[in-house]
Design an enzyme around this catalytic site. Sequence first.
Site, PDB file in Angstrom:
ATOM      1  N   HIS A 104      -2.530  -6.294 -11.041  1.00 31.89           N
ATOM      2  CA  HIS A 104      -3.893  -6.011 -11.492  1.00 31.89           C
ATOM      3  C   HIS A 104      -3.771  -5.097 -12.704  1.00 31.89           C
ATOM      4  O   HIS A 104      -3.165  -4.021 -12.589  1.00 31.89           O
ATOM      5  CB  HIS A 104      -4.692  -5.329 -10.386  1.00 31.89           C
ATOM      6  CG  HIS A 104      -4.893  -6.194  -9.177  1.00 31.89           C
ATOM      7  ND1 HIS A 104      -5.422  -5.740  -7.998  1.00 31.89           N
ATOM      8  CD2 HIS A 104      -4.619  -7.511  -8.979  1.00 31.89           C
ATOM      9  CE1 HIS A 104      -5.477  -6.733  -7.124  1.00 31.89           C
ATOM     10  NE2 HIS A 104      -4.986  -7.816  -7.685  1.00 31.89           N
ATOM     11  N   ARG A 115       0.816  -1.208   0.000  1.00 34.60           N
ATOM     12  CA  ARG A 115       0.000   0.000   0.000  1.00 34.60           C
ATOM     13  C   ARG A 115       0.855   1.266   0.000  1.00 34.60           C
ATOM     14  O   ARG A 115       0.393   2.342   0.301  1.00 34.60           O
ATOM     15  CB  ARG A 115      -0.963  -0.003   1.187  1.00 34.60           C
ATOM     16  CG  ARG A 115      -1.883  -1.219   1.151  1.00 34.60           C
ATOM     17  CD  ARG A 115      -3.165  -1.039   1.905  1.00 34.60           C
ATOM     18  NE  ARG A 115      -4.010  -2.213   1.765  1.00 34.60           N
ATOM     19  CZ  ARG A 115      -4.880  -2.400   0.792  1.00 34.60           C
ATOM     20  NH1 ARG A 115      -5.043  -1.487  -0.136  1.00 34.60           N
ATOM     21  NH2 ARG A 115      -5.601  -3.505   0.728  1.00 34.60           N
ATOM     22  N   GLU A 156      -5.884 -16.688  -1.377  1.00 39.58           N
ATOM     23  CA  GLU A 156      -5.893 -15.327  -0.801  1.00 39.58           C
ATOM     24  C   GLU A 156      -7.158 -15.206   0.038  1.00 39.58           C
ATOM     25  O   GLU A 156      -7.934 -14.273  -0.109  1.00 39.58           O
ATOM     26  CB  GLU A 156      -5.903 -14.288  -1.921  1.00 39.58           C
ATOM     27  CG  GLU A 156      -4.750 -14.377  -2.899  1.00 39.58           C
ATOM     28  CD  GLU A 156      -4.966 -13.468  -4.100  1.00 39.58           C
ATOM     29  OE1 GLU A 156      -5.903 -13.711  -4.890  1.00 39.58           O
ATOM     30  OE2 GLU A 156      -4.224 -12.489  -4.240  1.00 39.58           O
ATOM     31  N   HIS A 170     -12.424 -14.331  -8.989  1.00 44.92           N
ATOM     32  CA  HIS A 170     -12.633 -13.240  -9.943  1.00 44.92           C
ATOM     33  C   HIS A 170     -13.285 -13.735 -11.236  1.00 44.92           C
ATOM     34  O   HIS A 170     -14.202 -13.099 -11.754  1.00 44.92           O
ATOM     35  CB  HIS A 170     -11.297 -12.557 -10.278  1.00 44.92           C
ATOM     36  CG  HIS A 170     -10.616 -11.941  -9.099  1.00 44.92           C
ATOM     37  ND1 HIS A 170      -9.367 -11.376  -9.176  1.00 44.92           N
ATOM     38  CD2 HIS A 170     -11.009 -11.803  -7.809  1.00 44.92           C
ATOM     39  CE1 HIS A 170      -9.017 -10.900  -7.984  1.00 44.92           C
ATOM     40  NE2 HIS A 170      -9.990 -11.166  -7.133  1.00 44.92           N
ATOM     41  N   ASP A 199     -15.786  -8.810  -5.836  1.00 46.89           N
ATOM     42  CA  ASP A 199     -14.514  -9.421  -5.481  1.00 46.89           C
ATOM     43  C   ASP A 199     -14.453  -9.657  -3.979  1.00 46.89           C
ATOM     44  O   ASP A 199     -13.848  -8.890  -3.253  1.00 46.89           O
ATOM     45  CB  ASP A 199     -13.389  -8.476  -5.957  1.00 46.89           C
ATOM     46  CG  ASP A 199     -12.004  -9.018  -5.672  1.00 46.89           C
ATOM     47  OD1 ASP A 199     -11.891 -10.160  -5.176  1.00 46.89           O
ATOM     48  OD2 ASP A 199     -11.027  -8.305  -5.930  1.00 46.89           O
ATOM     49  N   ASP A 231      -7.558 -16.180 -11.312  1.00 51.16           N
ATOM     50  CA  ASP A 231      -8.145 -16.131  -9.970  1.00 51.16           C
ATOM     51  C   ASP A 231      -9.555 -16.718 -10.041  1.00 51.16           C
ATOM     52  O   ASP A 231     -10.430 -16.174 -10.724  1.00 51.16           O
ATOM     53  CB  ASP A 231      -8.167 -14.670  -9.479  1.00 51.16           C
ATOM     54  CG  ASP A 231      -8.641 -14.528  -8.034  1.00 51.16           C
ATOM     55  OD1 ASP A 231      -9.707 -15.079  -7.711  1.00 51.16           O
ATOM     56  OD2 ASP A 231      -7.968 -13.854  -7.244  1.00 51.16           O
ATOM     57  N   TYR A 274      -0.977  -2.816  -4.890  1.00 48.27           N
ATOM     58  CA  TYR A 274      -2.355  -2.500  -5.300  1.00 48.27           C
ATOM     59  C   TYR A 274      -2.490  -1.062  -5.797  1.00 48.27           C
ATOM     60  O   TYR A 274      -3.517  -0.696  -6.370  1.00 48.27           O
ATOM     61  CB  TYR A 274      -3.308  -2.698  -4.115  1.00 48.27           C
ATOM     62  CG  TYR A 274      -3.392  -4.116  -3.608  1.00 48.27           C
ATOM     63  CD1 TYR A 274      -3.395  -5.190  -4.496  1.00 48.27           C
ATOM     64  CD2 TYR A 274      -3.483  -4.394  -2.245  1.00 48.27           C
ATOM     65  CE1 TYR A 274      -3.470  -6.502  -4.032  1.00 48.27           C
ATOM     66  CE2 TYR A 274      -3.567  -5.703  -1.769  1.00 48.27           C
ATOM     67  CZ  TYR A 274      -3.549  -6.742  -2.668  1.00 48.27           C
ATOM     68  OH  TYR A 274      -3.623  -8.031  -2.213  1.00 48.27           O
ATOM     69  N   HIS A 332     -13.604 -12.780  -1.337  1.00 49.77           N
ATOM     70  CA  HIS A 332     -13.108 -14.149  -1.239  1.00 49.77           C
ATOM     71  C   HIS A 332     -13.722 -14.911  -0.060  1.00 49.77           C
ATOM     72  O   HIS A 332     -13.835 -14.364   1.034  1.00 49.77           O
ATOM     73  CB  HIS A 332     -11.583 -14.146  -1.066  1.00 49.77           C
ATOM     74  CG  HIS A 332     -10.849 -13.426  -2.156  1.00 49.77           C
ATOM     75  ND1 HIS A 332      -9.487 -13.306  -2.188  1.00 49.77           N
ATOM     76  CD2 HIS A 332     -11.288 -12.797  -3.268  1.00 49.77           C
ATOM     77  CE1 HIS A 332      -9.112 -12.627  -3.260  1.00 49.77           C
ATOM     78  NE2 HIS A 332     -10.189 -12.294  -3.932  1.00 49.77           N
ATOM     79  N   HIS A 374      -4.855 -18.233  -8.552  1.00 50.58           N
ATOM     80  CA  HIS A 374      -5.268 -17.834  -7.214  1.00 50.58           C
ATOM     81  C   HIS A 374      -6.512 -18.665  -6.916  1.00 50.58           C
ATOM     82  O   HIS A 374      -7.469 -18.632  -7.699  1.00 50.58           O
ATOM     83  CB  HIS A 374      -5.632 -16.345  -7.158  1.00 50.58           C
ATOM     84  CG  HIS A 374      -4.446 -15.431  -7.190  1.00 50.58           C
ATOM     85  ND1 HIS A 374      -4.559 -14.069  -7.348  1.00 50.58           N
ATOM     86  CD2 HIS A 374      -3.118 -15.710  -7.058  1.00 50.58           C
ATOM     87  CE1 HIS A 374      -3.339 -13.538  -7.314  1.00 50.58           C
ATOM     88  NE2 HIS A 374      -2.456 -14.505  -7.155  1.00 50.58           N
ATOM     89  N   HIS A 389       3.173 -10.726  -5.664  1.00 49.60           N
ATOM     90  CA  HIS A 389       2.020  -9.901  -6.029  1.00 49.60           C
ATOM     91  C   HIS A 389       2.462  -8.446  -5.971  1.00 49.60           C
ATOM     92  O   HIS A 389       2.986  -8.003  -4.947  1.00 49.60           O
ATOM     93  CB  HIS A 389       0.852 -10.149  -5.075  1.00 49.60           C
ATOM     94  CG  HIS A 389      -0.469  -9.696  -5.629  1.00 49.60           C
ATOM     95  ND1 HIS A 389      -0.673  -8.409  -6.073  1.00 49.60           N
ATOM     96  CD2 HIS A 389      -1.629 -10.359  -5.854  1.00 49.60           C
ATOM     97  CE1 HIS A 389      -1.912  -8.306  -6.532  1.00 49.60           C
ATOM     98  NE2 HIS A 389      -2.514  -9.472  -6.424  1.00 49.60           N
ATOM     99  N   GLU A 446      -3.634 -10.325 -13.921  1.00 49.63           N
ATOM    100  CA  GLU A 446      -4.600 -11.107 -13.158  1.00 49.63           C
ATOM    101  C   GLU A 446      -5.987 -10.983 -13.790  1.00 49.63           C
ATOM    102  O   GLU A 446      -6.389  -9.902 -14.233  1.00 49.63           O
ATOM    103  CB  GLU A 446      -4.643 -10.626 -11.700  1.00 49.63           C
ATOM    104  CG  GLU A 446      -5.632 -11.430 -10.849  1.00 49.63           C
ATOM    105  CD  GLU A 446      -5.375 -11.323  -9.350  1.00 49.63           C
ATOM    106  OE1 GLU A 446      -4.361 -10.733  -8.945  1.00 49.63           O
ATOM    107  OE2 GLU A 446      -6.207 -11.861  -8.601  1.00 49.63           O
TER     108      GLU A 446
HETATM  109 MN    MN Z   1      -6.115 -12.715  -6.769  1.00 50.92          MN
HETATM  110 MN    MN Z   2      -9.729 -10.543  -5.131  1.00 50.40          MN
HETATM  111 ZN    ZN Z   3      -4.542  -9.798  -6.993  1.00 46.39          ZN
END
Ligand code: MN
Ligand code: MN
Ligand code: ZN
Length: 294
Positions: free
Chosen positions: A107, A36, A262, A183, A230, A180, A70, A232, A217, A67, A146
Site C-alpha cells: 500500500h 501485523r 481478498e 479499490h 474499502d 484492485d 499493512y 470487499h 486483486h 502482499h 496498489e
Molecule cells: Mn487489495
Molecule cells: Mn481492500
Molecule cells: Zn492490499
Amino acid sequence: MKLGAHISAAGGLFKTYARAKEAACETMMVFTKSNRQWKAKPIADEDVEKYKTAQAAHEEITSVAVHASYLINMASPKDDLWEKSVQALKVEVERAAVYGIPLLVFHPGSHVKSGEEAGMDRIATGLRRLLKETAVTAPDTLICLETMAGQGTNLGSTFEQLAYMIDQAGADERLGVCFDTCHVFASGYDIRSADAYEDTMAQFDGIIGLDRLKFFHFNDSKFELGKRKDRHAHIGEGFIGLEGFANFVNDSRWENHAAHMETPKIKELEDGTTIEMDIVNLATLRGLIDVEGG
Ligand code: MN
Ligand code: MN
Ligand code: ZN
C-alpha cells in the site's frame, strides 16, 4: 487469466500450495511474515527447501505474489516511522526474492495530513533507495503499488497519483501497479459495463501505461461507486457485479496475468452451517469466461 486468492501461510509458507489447490486456485497471494508485526523471523534454508518441494508438486499453481505488511507507511512524515517502513519493505522484497516470488504489492502509504505531494515525494524517495539497495538481492522481483480506495489520507487512489509516484521514483522497470477492482471502483472509476471498463482502462493506459499493470486483486465492493470505502464483497454480490468481472476475465490483454481475491473466506448461513467461499467465488469467475465481453 490465472485466477486465485490470498492464501494463509499459517504453519509455514510451503503449506500455501496445498491450501491453494484445495480452493482450486491457479495462482495465489501470500504473506511471507506476520502482516501485523514489524519483526520477521529469518528464513531458514529448510523453509526454502520445503517451499520449493511444495512448488514442484503443484505445477498448476504459478505466478505467486506477496502482499507486504499493512504497517508499512512509506509516506509517513515522521522520520523514524518512514525509516522503519523503508527497511521493512526492503525486507519484504528480499524475502520474496529468496523464495523466488516475482511479484510484491504494498500500500503506497498515508500522508497523515502532511499533504498529498509531500507524502508522495516521501514514497518516491523511499522507493528510489529501495530499488538501489535491492538491485542485486532482488533483481527480478516487481514492486507494485496498489490502487487504493481513497480512505482517509491514503495515497494511490487516482491514476495520476500512481503515475506521479512511479515517475518520481525514477520510472524503474521493476515498479508496477496492482489493480484492485474494489479499490478502483470505490475511488470512482466505473468498470461495470463494457464501455465504462474500456474508458477506465484507456485512462489507466494514458496516465500510467498498461505495461505497468502487473496483476489484479479481484474483490467486489460493498459500497457504491466513488464512496471511497474499502469493503470487499463476494464476487457478484457487491456493486461491481458479474458484468464488471466479465470485462476483466475476457480481456485478452490479461491472458497471462494473475488475479487474487481478498474476499471473506467463510460465509455463514442462517442455519449456522458455513461455506468455503474461495472455491465458490472462483467458480463464479470462471463461469464468466467467454460469456460476455470479448
Ligand atoms: Mn487489495
Ligand atoms: Mn481492500
Ligand atoms: Zn492490499
